[in-house]
Design an enzyme around this catalytic site. Structure first.
Site, short mmCIF file in Angstrom:
data_model
loop_
_atom_site.label_atom_id
_atom_site.label_comp_id
_atom_site.label_asym_id
_atom_site.label_seq_id
_atom_site.Cartn_x
_atom_site.Cartn_y
_atom_site.Cartn_z
N HIS A 15 -6.07 2.11 2.30
CA HIS A 15 -4.92 2.51 1.57
C HIS A 15 -4.92 3.56 0.65
O HIS A 15 -4.13 3.57 -0.50
CB HIS A 15 -4.31 1.24 0.95
CG HIS A 15 -3.87 0.10 1.94
ND1 HIS A 15 -2.80 -0.63 1.87
CD2 HIS A 15 -4.49 -0.20 3.11
CE1 HIS A 15 -2.65 -1.49 2.80
NE2 HIS A 15 -3.63 -1.26 3.56
N ILE A 74 -2.33 6.56 -3.39
CA ILE A 74 -2.41 4.97 -3.15
C ILE A 74 -1.22 4.41 -2.69
O ILE A 74 0.06 4.61 -3.14
CB ILE A 74 -2.63 4.21 -4.49
CG1 ILE A 74 -3.86 4.69 -5.21
CG2 ILE A 74 -3.05 2.60 -4.14
CD1 ILE A 74 -4.15 4.49 -6.46
N CYS A 75 -1.38 3.94 -1.32
CA CYS A 75 -0.09 3.09 -0.57
C CYS A 75 -0.12 1.76 -1.17
O CYS A 75 -0.99 0.83 -0.55
CB CYS A 75 -0.41 3.26 0.82
SG CYS A 75 1.04 2.44 1.82
N LEU A 76 0.71 1.62 -2.05
CA LEU A 76 0.60 0.15 -2.88
C LEU A 76 1.99 -0.17 -3.25
O LEU A 76 2.58 0.65 -4.10
CB LEU A 76 -0.41 0.08 -3.89
CG LEU A 76 -0.49 -1.35 -4.64
CD1 LEU A 76 -0.96 -2.40 -3.61
CD2 LEU A 76 -1.67 -1.11 -5.67
#
Length: 164
Positions: A95, A102-104
């Protein structure tokens, strides 16, 4: 290094609410025991940009590895989420893109003014700690090519993976 986004151009001054909130949050990180184990805020002369050192948790695939997160706070924080990226070198994580984005969810669509730097850091530590192997996202090369110089907040993220 210039990652694009708010820190690459002239920022607006923080509102009074943002100034007070960030001053209070920074004070929490200035005590002997930081609110998130394995993380610490570097000395900063700017309340609107923080560098947070992340140390990988014991027993995780990132155990004892250190990374740096850069938080850049918008003028109307906490109504708007901060921009949060890993500086180089980034962790190799499904992620985390190699440019530090950041893929969050909590950094974008899932942001709420009730969230704090501490809660974001807890989410990032949890994300890193739950990884069972290192590796970049499957679309890393395409994403990097298509987002040159842009803030991750300009990305339309698809959150479809609850497991890391």
């Amino acid at each position: 290094m210039n990652m694009g986004g708010p820190s690459s151009h002239r920022r607006k001054e923080l509102t009074r609410v943002a100034q007070r909130r960030l001053t209070r949050e920074l004070a929490e990180w200035s005590v002997k025991t930081p609110p998130v184990p394995g993380m610490s805020v570097s000395e900063t002369d700017r309340v609107d940009e923080w560098l947070v050192t992340v140390t990988g948790a014991a027993g995780s695939v990132y155990e004892n590895e250190q990374y740096i997160l850069r938080f850049v706070f918008p003028a109307d924080y906490p109504m708007e989420a901060p921009e949060v990226v890993f500086l180089q070198p980034t962790p190799r994580h499904p992620h985390v893109y190699s440019n530090g984005h950041i893929c969050l969810n909590v950094l974008y669509d899932g942001w709420s003014p009730a969230l704090t730097v501490t809660s974001v850091c807890l989410s990032i530590v949890s994300m890193l700690s739950s990884a069972t192997k290192k590796g970049v996202p499957p679309d890393n090369d395409t994403y990097i090519r298509n987002c040159q110089g842009r803030s991750p907040k300009q990305t339309r993220w698809m959150f479809h993976d609850d497991h890391v």
